[in-house]
Write a protein that holds these residues in place. Structure first.
Motif, short mmCIF file in Angstrom:
data_model
loop_
_atom_site.label_atom_id
_atom_site.label_comp_id
_atom_site.label_asym_id
_atom_site.label_seq_id
_atom_site.Cartn_x
_atom_site.Cartn_y
_atom_site.Cartn_z
N SER A 26 14.82 -4.44 -39.22
CA SER A 26 14.63 -3.22 -40.00
C SER A 26 13.62 -3.49 -41.11
O SER A 26 13.34 -4.63 -41.44
CB SER A 26 15.95 -2.74 -40.58
OG SER A 26 16.38 -3.60 -41.61
N PRO A 58 16.61 -2.51 -45.72
CA PRO A 58 15.95 -3.66 -46.30
C PRO A 58 15.21 -4.46 -45.23
O PRO A 58 15.53 -4.38 -44.05
CB PRO A 58 17.10 -4.49 -46.87
CG PRO A 58 18.25 -4.17 -45.99
CD PRO A 58 18.06 -2.72 -45.60
N GLU A 59 14.25 -5.25 -45.65
CA GLU A 59 13.48 -6.07 -44.72
C GLU A 59 14.42 -7.09 -44.09
O GLU A 59 15.07 -7.86 -44.79
CB GLU A 59 12.35 -6.77 -45.46
CG GLU A 59 11.40 -7.49 -44.56
CD GLU A 59 10.24 -8.09 -45.30
OE1 GLU A 59 9.26 -8.45 -44.63
OE2 GLU A 59 10.30 -8.21 -46.53
N ALA A 60 14.51 -7.07 -42.76
CA ALA A 60 15.46 -7.95 -42.06
C ALA A 60 14.83 -8.52 -40.80
O ALA A 60 14.07 -7.85 -40.11
CB ALA A 60 16.73 -7.18 -41.71
N ARG A 97 21.16 -12.94 -38.65
CA ARG A 97 20.40 -11.81 -39.20
C ARG A 97 20.18 -12.08 -40.68
O ARG A 97 21.13 -12.36 -41.41
CB ARG A 97 21.17 -10.51 -39.02
CG ARG A 97 20.40 -9.29 -39.46
CD ARG A 97 21.20 -8.02 -39.16
NE ARG A 97 20.40 -6.86 -39.37
CZ ARG A 97 20.30 -6.20 -40.53
NH1 ARG A 97 20.96 -6.64 -41.59
NH2 ARG A 97 19.55 -5.13 -40.64
N THR A 98 18.92 -12.02 -41.11
CA THR A 98 18.58 -12.32 -42.50
C THR A 98 18.03 -11.08 -43.18
O THR A 98 17.35 -10.27 -42.55
CB THR A 98 17.53 -13.44 -42.59
OG1 THR A 98 16.36 -13.03 -41.90
CG2 THR A 98 18.06 -14.74 -41.99
N GLU A 99 18.31 -10.93 -44.48
CA GLU A 99 17.75 -9.84 -45.28
C GLU A 99 16.95 -10.44 -46.42
O GLU A 99 17.36 -11.43 -47.03
CB GLU A 99 18.86 -8.95 -45.82
CG GLU A 99 19.54 -8.15 -44.74
CD GLU A 99 20.61 -7.22 -45.27
OE1 GLU A 99 20.70 -7.05 -46.50
OE2 GLU A 99 21.37 -6.69 -44.45
N TRP A 100 15.80 -9.82 -46.71
CA TRP A 100 14.83 -10.35 -47.66
C TRP A 100 14.54 -9.33 -48.74
O TRP A 100 14.47 -8.14 -48.49
CB TRP A 100 13.54 -10.69 -46.92
CG TRP A 100 13.77 -11.68 -45.84
CD1 TRP A 100 14.22 -11.42 -44.57
CD2 TRP A 100 13.62 -13.08 -45.92
NE1 TRP A 100 14.33 -12.59 -43.87
CE2 TRP A 100 13.97 -13.62 -44.66
CE3 TRP A 100 13.20 -13.94 -46.92
CZ2 TRP A 100 13.92 -14.98 -44.41
CZ3 TRP A 100 13.15 -15.29 -46.66
CH2 TRP A 100 13.50 -15.80 -45.41
N TRP A 107 22.45 -13.29 -45.35
CA TRP A 107 22.35 -13.63 -43.93
C TRP A 107 23.74 -13.62 -43.31
O TRP A 107 24.74 -13.87 -43.98
CB TRP A 107 21.67 -14.98 -43.71
CG TRP A 107 22.39 -16.16 -44.28
CD1 TRP A 107 23.27 -16.97 -43.62
CD2 TRP A 107 22.34 -16.65 -45.62
NE1 TRP A 107 23.75 -17.94 -44.46
CE2 TRP A 107 23.19 -17.75 -45.70
CE3 TRP A 107 21.65 -16.26 -46.76
CZ2 TRP A 107 23.38 -18.47 -46.88
CZ3 TRP A 107 21.83 -16.97 -47.92
CH2 TRP A 107 22.69 -18.07 -47.96
#
Length: 139
Positions: free
Chosen positions: A92, A95-97, A109-112, A120
């Motif tokens: 996505s 948020p940037e993931a 799955r990581t979110e930035w 994560w």
């Protein structure tokens, strides 16, 4: 500008100033040469990381569980790319993931936020084999 970038610029200016005070214009040339050399080393390191990550299949990692255990809050994307050795599959934008998976079906799955890792999750594949009641011996 973040704190690391500000510190780097301040150290570069200090190096040029110390070079000028110690050796005049030759010191400025030496300090500028050293700063440019340092920037080239950092650029080369970033390119090597991206080249290695681009050569692997997108979103694949040897072990999602091991990746999950090595992640820390605040890590930058190049640090995570060095761990995974592949680019993440975008999940996505808000948020940037990004997501990485292994052969067993487990995924991380990581979110930035602002280029830093903030969250994560490890997602394991669902267990499909349920015990059948016909296989249980009567009591």
């Amino acid at each position: 500008m973040n704190r690391d970038a500000t510190l780097s610029w301040v150290l570069g200016v200090v190096a040029v100033a110390v070079g000028y005070v110690q050796w005049g214009w030759q010191g400025v040339v030496l300090a500028t040469t050293l700063v440019v050399f340092w920037l080239l080393l950092q650029f080369s390191r970033a390119l090597r990381t991206m080249r290695d990550a681009a050569a692997a299949p997108i979103g694949s990692v040897a072990s999602a569980v091991m990746l999950h255990s090595k992640l820390r809050p605040g890590m930058r994307l190049p640090q995570v790319l060095r761990l995974t050795a592949s680019l993440g599959r975008p999940v996505s934008t808000e948020p940037e993931a990004f997501e990485w998976g292994d052969a067993s079906g487990a995924k991380v799955r990581t979110e930035w936020l602002d280029g830093r890792l903030v969250r994560w999750d490890l997602v394991r594949p669902a267990e499909t084999a349920e015990p059948s009641s016909a296989q249980v011996p009567p009591a």
